[in-house]
Design a protein around this motif. Structure first.
Motif, PDB file in Angstrom:
ATOM      1  N   PHE A  35       1.021  -1.177  -0.021  1.00 12.62           N
ATOM      2  CA  PHE A  35      -0.105   0.023   0.079  1.00 12.62           C
ATOM      3  C   PHE A  35       0.903   1.300  -0.127  1.00 12.62           C
ATOM      4  CE2 PHE A  35      -4.484  -1.336   1.721  1.00 12.62           C
ATOM      5  CZ  PHE A  35      -4.429  -2.591   0.990  1.00 12.62           C
ATOM      6  N   TYR A  36       1.938   1.429   1.118  1.00 11.05           N
ATOM      7  CA  TYR A  36       2.602   2.536   1.054  1.00 11.05           C
ATOM      8  C   TYR A  36       3.459   2.735  -0.339  1.00 11.05           C
ATOM      9  CZ  TYR A  36       2.125   3.211   6.122  1.00 11.05           C
ATOM     10  OH  TYR A  36       1.503   3.591   7.161  1.00 11.05           O
ATOM     11  N   GLY A  37       4.105   1.504  -0.835  1.00 16.47           N
ATOM     12  CA  GLY A  37       4.976   1.717  -2.114  1.00 16.47           C
ATOM     13  C   GLY A  37       4.034   2.124  -3.348  1.00 16.47           C
ATOM     14  N   ALA A  38       2.817   1.525  -3.274  1.00 17.59           N
ATOM     15  CA  ALA A  38       2.237   1.810  -4.544  1.00 17.59           C
ATOM     16  C   ALA A  38       1.622   3.272  -4.591  1.00 17.59           C
ATOM     17  CB  ALA A  38       0.820   1.115  -4.589  1.00 17.59           C
ATOM     18  N   VAL A  39       1.105   3.762  -3.353  1.00 12.90           N
ATOM     19  CA  VAL A  39       0.799   5.096  -3.247  1.00 12.90           C
ATOM     20  C   VAL A  39       2.046   6.157  -3.319  1.00 12.90           C
ATOM     21  CG1 VAL A  39      -0.270   6.873  -1.668  1.00 12.90           C
ATOM     22  CG2 VAL A  39      -1.161   4.660  -1.654  1.00 12.90           C
ATOM     23  N   GLU A  40       3.051   5.688  -3.014  1.00 10.15           N
ATOM     24  CA  GLU A  40       4.365   6.595  -3.109  1.00 10.15           C
ATOM     25  C   GLU A  40       4.608   6.751  -4.684  1.00 10.15           C
ATOM     26  OE1 GLU A  40       7.424   8.894  -2.462  1.00 10.15           O
ATOM     27  OE2 GLU A  40       5.960   8.335  -1.006  1.00 10.15           O
ATOM     28  N   ALA A  41       4.370   5.494  -5.331  1.00  6.02           N
ATOM     29  CA  ALA A  41       4.667   5.842  -6.794  1.00  6.02           C
ATOM     30  C   ALA A  41       3.474   6.203  -7.662  1.00  6.02           C
ATOM     31  CB  ALA A  41       4.913   4.352  -7.155  1.00  6.02           C
ATOM     32  N   GLY A  42       2.504   6.876  -6.969  1.00  5.42           N
ATOM     33  CA  GLY A  42       1.446   7.491  -7.748  1.00  5.42           C
ATOM     34  C   GLY A  42       0.357   6.833  -8.147  1.00  5.42           C
ATOM     35  N   ILE A  43       0.196   5.634  -7.386  1.00  4.55           N
ATOM     36  CA  ILE A  43      -0.760   4.618  -7.758  1.00  4.55           C
ATOM     37  C   ILE A  43      -2.075   4.799  -6.691  1.00  4.55           C
ATOM     38  CG2 ILE A  43      -1.500   2.069  -8.158  1.00  4.55           C
ATOM     39  CD1 ILE A  43       1.556   1.784  -8.921  1.00  4.55           C
ATOM     40  N   ALA A  44      -3.154   4.761  -7.031  1.00  3.54           N
ATOM     41  CA  ALA A  44      -4.572   4.710  -5.976  1.00  3.54           C
ATOM     42  C   ALA A  44      -4.604   3.098  -5.859  1.00  3.54           C
ATOM     43  CB  ALA A  44      -5.579   5.225  -6.948  1.00  3.54           C
ATOM     44  N   VAL A  45      -4.776   2.888  -4.612  1.00  3.48           N
ATOM     45  CA  VAL A  45      -4.783   1.663  -3.811  1.00  3.48           C
ATOM     46  C   VAL A  45      -6.458   1.408  -3.592  1.00  3.48           C
ATOM     47  CG1 VAL A  45      -4.318  -0.156  -2.331  1.00  3.48           C
ATOM     48  CG2 VAL A  45      -2.564   1.241  -3.275  1.00  3.48           C
ATOM     49  N   ILE A  46      -7.154   0.410  -3.855  1.00  4.40           N
ATOM     50  CA  ILE A  46      -8.581   0.145  -3.638  1.00  4.40           C
ATOM     51  C   ILE A  46      -8.642  -0.941  -2.892  1.00  4.40           C
ATOM     52  CG2 ILE A  46     -10.951   0.178  -4.550  1.00  4.40           C
ATOM     53  CD1 ILE A  46     -10.135   1.841  -6.828  1.00  4.40           C
TER      54      ILE A  46
END
Length: 338
Positions: free
Chosen positions: A46-57
């Motif tokens: 979750f942290y890595g994806a959001v940091e990379a500009g990805i929305a996590v659902i």
């Protein structure tokens, strides 16, 4: 569903105008769990994806008993359609200006959620960019692990369950008589849910998971009578439309998304053989896939508690390899978005 948006700064650094989407399906053997960001979730994702500009659902989905895999598939399709057609309209009321890119959607699942991610890869109403399976179940539901009854203790730290009665009360209900069970929080102490927390173990012990998934009573027994090696079980299961839809290995085609499998070599709950099997199935139809076998990793190796209880945790070199391996997953995902 819970939506975790990157900040405007994180999105800007990614070079995108809208955030790609990673849909996450929780674990729990398809019988318990919920969408919450809890100790069952590898927070690196979750942290890595959001940091990379990805929305996590993070999505809930209907749980097994008395509902079947068909109901889970319906949930998966409905959620993906909502993300494509309606989510940005809902976000218009959000204080952030970040919006999602419904043309760039990938899915991920851990443990039982891996099977839900496979359902998404097969049944999505539009093409997905990638599938990320963390020690995912459902890669080979025709193996003896699922189709042979257990006569000796098999689940870590547990004796055989003594009676089917508590589980029959869940499985034998008419699905129309009860609303879908979509949320059973980890660690819930509700007495009414005590049997549900053991339902997955019972489905393994009684070798009836395929019955529960397909909604076809007696399916497991019929398949059990056929040899494990060869194609007899696959041919028999595919003759029933519910079997073909709810057993992922029977439904994958060349249009299945590129897939990253991560699975511990010491997993005692979901055998490594599952990811190995489905990766071979995908390779045979020409789907790009990566299989990362995590040496010394137990079930849930990517969570703090999961690694601490893994055999590899006492080895600094294996810990280093695990950490380095996790770091390459989000970049792999980013590379598969347009």
């Amino acid at each position: 569903m819970d939506v975790y948006l990157p900040s405007e700064d994180q999105l800007r650094k990614s070079g995108r105008k809208r955030a790609p989407v990673l849909v996450y399906y929780h674990g729990g053997g398809l019988c318990v769990g919920d969408r919450g960001w809890n100790d069952w979730v590898g927070k690196w994702m979750f942290y890595g994806a959001v940091e990379a500009g990805i929305a996590v659902i993070s999505c809930d989905y209907t749980l097994l008993g008395p509902h079947s895999g068909e109901h889970i598939i319906d949930d998966v399709k409905d959620a993906l359609i909502f993300i494509r057609d309606e989510l940005n309209h809902k976000l218009d009321k959000h204080e952030s200006t970040v919006r999602v890119d419904p043309k760039n959607v990938a899915v991920s699942g851990a443990s039982g959620g891996g099977l839900v991610a496979y359902y998404a890869g097969i049944h999505s109403p539009y093409p997905l960019k990638a599938v990320l399976a963390m020690y995912g179940g459902g890669g080979d539901l025709l193996s003896d692990w699922y189709l042979q009854e257990k006569k000796a203790p098999f689940f870590p730290g547990m004796s055989l369950l003594p009676s089917s009665a508590p589980f029959d009360a869940i499985l034998d209900r008419d699905p129309r008589s009860t609303p879908p069970t979509i949320s059973v929080p980890p660690g819930s102490t509700d007495p009414a849910l005590s049997s549900r927390h053991l339902l997955f173990v019972w489905l393994l012990q009684s070798a009836t998971l395929v019955d529960a998934l397909s909604g076809v009573r007696g399916a497991s027994a019929a398949l059990r009578a056929l040899p494990e090696k060869g194609d007899a079980r696959a041919h028999a299961a595919a003759e029933n439309p519910h079997g073909k839809r709810t057993l992922p290995q029977l439904g994958v085609t060349a249009s299945f998304p590129p897939t990253f499998f991560a699975h511990g070599t010491a997993d005692e709950i979901v055998p490594l053989a599952e990811s190995r099997h489905l990766s071979r199935v995908l390779e045979r139809v020409g789907v790009e896939c990566v299989l990362w076998e995590v040496e010394g990793g137990g079930h849930g190796f990517d969570t703090e508690g999961g690694w601490a209880s893994s055999p590899g945790a006492s080895d600094p070199e294996l810990t280093r390899k695990k950490d380095e391996g996790l770091k390459r997953i989000v970049p792999w995902l980013v590379d598969h978005f347009d």
